[in-house]
Design an enzyme around this catalytic site. Structure first.
Site, PDB file in Angstrom:
ATOM      1  N   HIS A   1      48.013  56.579  36.988  1.00  0.00           N
ATOM      2  CA  HIS A   1      47.252  55.607  36.205  1.00  0.00           C
ATOM      3  C   HIS A   1      47.254  54.259  36.936  1.00  0.00           C
ATOM      4  CE1 HIS A   1      46.789  52.591  32.949  1.00  0.00           C
ATOM      5  NE2 HIS A   1      46.043  53.506  32.365  1.00  0.00           N
ATOM      6  N   PRO A   2      46.266  53.394  36.719  1.00  0.00           N
ATOM      7  CA  PRO A   2      46.214  52.121  37.443  1.00  0.00           C
ATOM      8  C   PRO A   2      47.443  51.241  37.308  1.00  0.00           C
ATOM      9  CG  PRO A   2      44.089  52.572  36.452  1.00  0.00           C
ATOM     10  CD  PRO A   2      45.022  53.642  35.959  1.00  0.00           C
ATOM     11  N   ARG A   3      48.228  51.383  36.242  1.00  0.00           N
ATOM     12  CA  ARG A   3      49.411  50.537  36.097  1.00  0.00           C
ATOM     13  C   ARG A   3      50.625  51.080  36.842  1.00  0.00           C
ATOM     14  NH1 ARG A   3      52.199  49.507  31.904  1.00  0.00           N
ATOM     15  NH2 ARG A   3      52.842  47.475  32.650  1.00  0.00           N
ATOM     16  N   LYS A   4      50.517  52.259  37.428  1.00  0.00           N
ATOM     17  CA  LYS A   4      51.646  52.855  38.133  1.00  0.00           C
ATOM     18  C   LYS A   4      51.733  52.325  39.564  1.00  0.00           C
ATOM     19  CE  LYS A   4      52.644  55.306  34.508  1.00  0.00           C
ATOM     20  NZ  LYS A   4      51.634  54.798  33.558  1.00  0.00           N
ATOM     21  N   LEU A   5      52.849  52.640  40.239  1.00  0.00           N
ATOM     22  CA  LEU A   5      53.047  52.119  41.591  1.00  0.00           C
ATOM     23  C   LEU A   5      51.930  52.536  42.527  1.00  0.00           C
ATOM     24  CD1 LEU A   5      55.993  51.581  40.527  1.00  0.00           C
ATOM     25  CD2 LEU A   5      56.721  51.991  42.865  1.00  0.00           C
TER      26      LEU A   5
END
Length: 378
Positions: free
Chosen positions: A180-184
């Site tokens: 997901h975009p919020r992951k590293l």
């Protein structure tokens, strides 16, 4: 108001865009050879045998439950203090999520409390590495083994973290990651299941593509007519070659991203050390944390007072987020009447601070100043 410092921001560079262009030029824009390359790279990174790319961590968890034979009449122990998808996938499989408490220091599933939730109907445990911090894998492996349960790891946030010297993904089977975009690292959205057995990988690959017996890459590359069959009811849970191309480049950059995130976390730790109200994250000695989400605890605060701090910081151009939700208090599950006071308090007093690799030191200093002043006035 447009915030000046967001909570998180994807780190995409020219290498990712070049990889996407190469895939488009090749004609494999759906599921093709780049997916297999990304899977192999991910399996190697996690020191495991196989990896299966899917459309999200939610679909990874769902397929893992189905591959383990979890279904109607079964119970699966999960932490309530987790994104609601952890509980939802159990429901999607036809089973019942049984909520358990977390350790208030790490926010990870409490081993002793989980043990008390086991009944004759319990078939599995979903162990979440919350905020990227490794959970007690050894303890839960023993518990699951003694009780004859399946252990599935929700490692949505944990890529790059290590437990007792080995990467998350190396210790068990059915370890599920998120892009997901919020992951590293991100593929826009997407997920991966790291497994040990090739037969499980084969089953998961069929299930992700409608139960199709022959993958697209084989049929399209053959100089003979190939007819597929559908022996299982499957799903459209595929990752595209375009997404895989981005993920492969992101995975190459992960070591450098980990270094920078740990530098930023160390600056936060030092700046907030010894504060009477603000407590920094606790990392056990046997864990290496990827600093997926930097979360502080506000001693003596409840949700309303914590939210006041969030608003005061947002007024200064700094976005924050509340601590990890508790699924049992959401309308979807609240009718069950579950009480988990440790999880509730941990969620209500925690606050997520901005942390992403493009931050500079002065950004951290600005966040710390705003946090200190906002807490003092709350």
């Amino acid at each position: 108001m447009k915030t000046r410092i967001p909570v998180a921001r994807p780190d995409l560079g020219e290498a990712e865009w070049q990889a996407v262009r190469r895939v488009i030029e090749s004609g494999w824009v759906t599921q093709g050879p780049m997916v297999a390359e990304f899977e192999r790279a991910m399996a190697d990174f996690c020191e495991s045998e196989e990896a299966v790319a899917v459309s999200s961590c939610t679909t990874a968890l769902h397929l893992s439950l189905l591959a383990a034979g979890i279904g109607p009449g079964d119970e699966v122990i999960v932490p309530s203090m987790s994104f609601i998808a952890t509980a939802n996938v159990v429901h999607h499989a036809g089973a019942v999520p049984v909520f358990a408490e977390v350790d208030p220091d790490t926010y990870n599933l409490d081993l002793d409390d989980a043990a008390t939730r086991i009944t004759p109907r319990t078939r599995a445990i979903i162990l979440v590495h919350q905020l990227g911090l490794p959970a007690d894998i050894d303890g839960f492996t023993r518990l699951a083994g003694d009780a004859g349960l399946v252990l599935i790891e929700d490692a949505a946030c944990a890529i790059g973290s290590r437990y007792r010297g080995r990467p998350i993904g190396a210790h068990g089977s059915h370890v599920c990651f998120s892009f997901h975009p919020r992951k590293l690292i991100t593929t826009g959205d997407g997920g991966m299941i790291v497994v040990r057995r090739s037969d499980q990988a084969d089953l998961l690959r069929r299930l992700r593509q409608h139960g199709m017996s022959v993958p697209d890459t084989v049929r399209h590359a053959s100089d003979r007519v190939v007819r597929e069959s559908y022996q299982e009811v499957g799903y459209n849970y595929r990752l595209t070659d375009i997404q895989a191309a981005v993920g492969r480049e992101q995975l190459r950059r992960l070591p450098a991203l980990l270094v920078r995130r740990r530098e930023l976390a160390a600056r936060y730790d030092q700046a907030l050390a010894g504060h009477s109200v603000i407590a920094t994250p606790i990392v056990p000695d046997d864990c290496e944390w990827n600093v997926q989400t930097y979360t502080v605890r506000l001693a003596g605060f409840g949700a309303d007072r914590r939210d006041g701090v969030m608003q005061a910081m947002l007024d200064r151009g700094i976005a924050t987020r509340p601590g990890v939700m508790t699924a049992h208090r959401e309308p979807a599950y609240a009718a069950r009447g579950v009480s988990l006071p440790v999880s509730e308090e941990a969620s209500d007093r925690s606050l997520v601070l901005p942390l992403f690799s493009q931050m500079v030191d002065r950004d951290v200093d600005q966040v710390v100043t705003a946090l200190r002043e906002s807490v003092a006035r709350a």
